[in-house]
Design an enzyme around this catalytic site. Structure first.
Site, short mmCIF file in Angstrom:
data_model
loop_
_atom_site.label_atom_id
_atom_site.label_comp_id
_atom_site.label_asym_id
_atom_site.label_seq_id
_atom_site.Cartn_x
_atom_site.Cartn_y
_atom_site.Cartn_z
N LYS A 1 0.87 -1.19 0.00
CA LYS A 1 0.00 0.00 0.00
C LYS A 1 0.90 1.23 0.00
CE LYS A 1 -4.31 1.47 0.29
NZ LYS A 1 -5.52 0.89 -0.31
N ASP B 1 -6.84 4.75 -4.71
CA ASP B 1 -7.52 4.60 -3.41
C ASP B 1 -8.10 5.99 -3.12
OD1 ASP B 1 -7.86 2.70 -0.99
OD2 ASP B 1 -7.11 4.50 -0.02
#
Ligand code: NDP
Length: 385
Positions: A65, A105
């Site tokens: 991430k 995201d």
């Protein structure tokens, strides 16, 4: 360290992160988040969750991430391009189609991925399209990727409801957020016959007793990039309420939080249960606090955990990587059908793991176990490395 120059000619410096957590079953894979709250701790929890989510998809992708403590709100296209380019100028050396494949995201949609990809290509002087997913359709993106996370959540929730002898058809639904995930969760829920009555952004929520007019939301959020408040100005049947907590007071059969982590705490969970909600589908990553999740389980609420329910986004990203490797594009229907099959499988594996380990009906534990076993097996098979 990500330096860039804003439209006034002033130098800005932000902090970017990429956490490569586990590559036992495939290249690191996980989104990039642009939000002022981003710090190493948030990126690490998201990366850790991503390992097991990606494993659940059944596709060969590891977990990672990234993010950037930058607030994209109110920035011009030029400023967005400048900081994307500066971020990629550092990030490019850590990623690649077989190494680490970021995606979008919070705060990172098609526009940002485009600027990031353009800078990567410029630096590498190569068309490594599989290095990023969520790309535009003109340069290697996959049809249905934009819709995938939201659609996938509803596919999972529908399987969970079917298992309990119910369906989403005819249910009143509240979906928080007004971004990528929320918008397409609303779309699929409506297509399957649900009535969605509330959505929100971080400033407040809208309640529309006639049911949300999704094209109007898309016009305001995706095209005009305005606040959700604007919806109530244009739609007479709707009301707007300030504050990001009020949405949980709206009565609904099914609640689907799609905004951000920890948006439902114990207090909100109590209100949701009191209101007669029987199912909660976690669309955002970990939108319910641990206490809220435990409360829902104690009260017999059907709970779809995020790492299973929202895995459709990353699964479709993996399908985008497959198409990039094959240098082919599948039709919308083909990708959507594969997504649907993947979500049904994730539900089955989650349900079966919960049952096998003595937690029947607890999909939270089922998803953790099912995701973990594959990664652990792959790590052990590869020895001490
Ligand atoms: P977006 O940036 O497109 O949308 C986020 C939305 O949530 C915005 O409307 C934002 O409002 C709202 N929001 C943010 N913080 C709060 C808050 N504290 N209270 C109320 N509303 C808030 O992000 P995505 O839709 O892409 O992501 C949403 C969630 O889904 C995140 O948890 C993300 O990690 C997760 N997710 C996303 C995937 C994807 O494919 N995009 C895949 C899997 C998970 P505002 O404009 O005011 O900030």
């Amino acid at each position: 360290r990500v330096p860039w120059v804003d439209d006034k000619g002033e130098i800005q410096v932000n902090r970017g992160f990429r956490v490569q957590f586990n590559s036992a079953i495939g290249p690191y894979k996980g989104g990039l988040r642009f939000h002022p709250s981003v710090n190493l701790s948030i990126i690490k929890f998201l990366g850790f969750e991503q390992i097991f989510k990606n494993s659940l998809t059944g596709l060969p992708i590891g977990g990672g991430k990234g993010g950037y403590d930058f607030d994209p709100k109110g920035k011009s296209d030029n400023e967005i391009m400048k900081f994307c380019q500066s971020f990629m100028t550092e990030l490019y050396r850590h990623i690649g189609p077989n190494v680490d494949v970021p995606a979008g995201d919070i705060g990172v949609g098609g526009r940002e991925i485009g600027y990031l990809y353009g800078q990567y290509k410029r630096i590498r002087n190569a068309n490594d399209q599989g290095v990023l997913t969520g790309k535009g359709l003109t340069y290697g993106g996959s049809l249905a990727r934009t819709q995938a996370t939201g659609f996938g959540i509803i596919y999972f929730v529908e399987e969970m409801l079917k298992e309990a002898g119910k369906t989403i058809n005819g249910q009143t639904v509240v979906i928080s957020g007004a971004g990528n995930v929320a918008i397409y969760a609303v779309k699929k829920a409506q297509e399957l016959g649900a009535k969605v009555v509330a959505m929100c952004d971080s400033s407040g929520y809208i309640f529309d007793e006639d049911g949300i007019d999704l094209p109007l939301v898309q016009q305001i959020k995706e095209i005009e990039r305005k606040r959700i408040k604007e919806y109530a100005v244009r739609k007479p049947s709707a009301k707007y309420f300030e504050g990001n907590k009020g949405i949980w007071t709206v009565k609904a059969d099914v609640v689907i939080p799609c905004a951000t982590q920890n948006e439902i705490d114990l207090n909100d969970a109590k209100i949701i249960v009191e209101n007669g909600t029987f199912a909660v589908g976690e669309g955002a990553n970990m939108p319910c606090t641990n206490e809220a999740e435990q409360y829902f389980l104690e009260k017999g609420i059907l709970l779809a955990p995020s790492k299973a329910a929202n895995a459709g986004g990353v699964a479709t990203s993996a399908l985008e990587m497959t198409q990039n490797s094959m240098r082919l594009s599948w039709s919308f229907e083909e990708v959507d059908e594969k997504l649907h099959g993947i979500m049904v499988n994730i539900f089955k594996n989650t349900r079966d793991a919960a049952k096998e380990y003595g937690f029947e009906g607890n999909y939270l534990v089922g998803a953790n176990i099912a995701g973990f076993i594959k990664v652990a097996d792959a790590m052990m098979a590869q020895g001490i490395v």
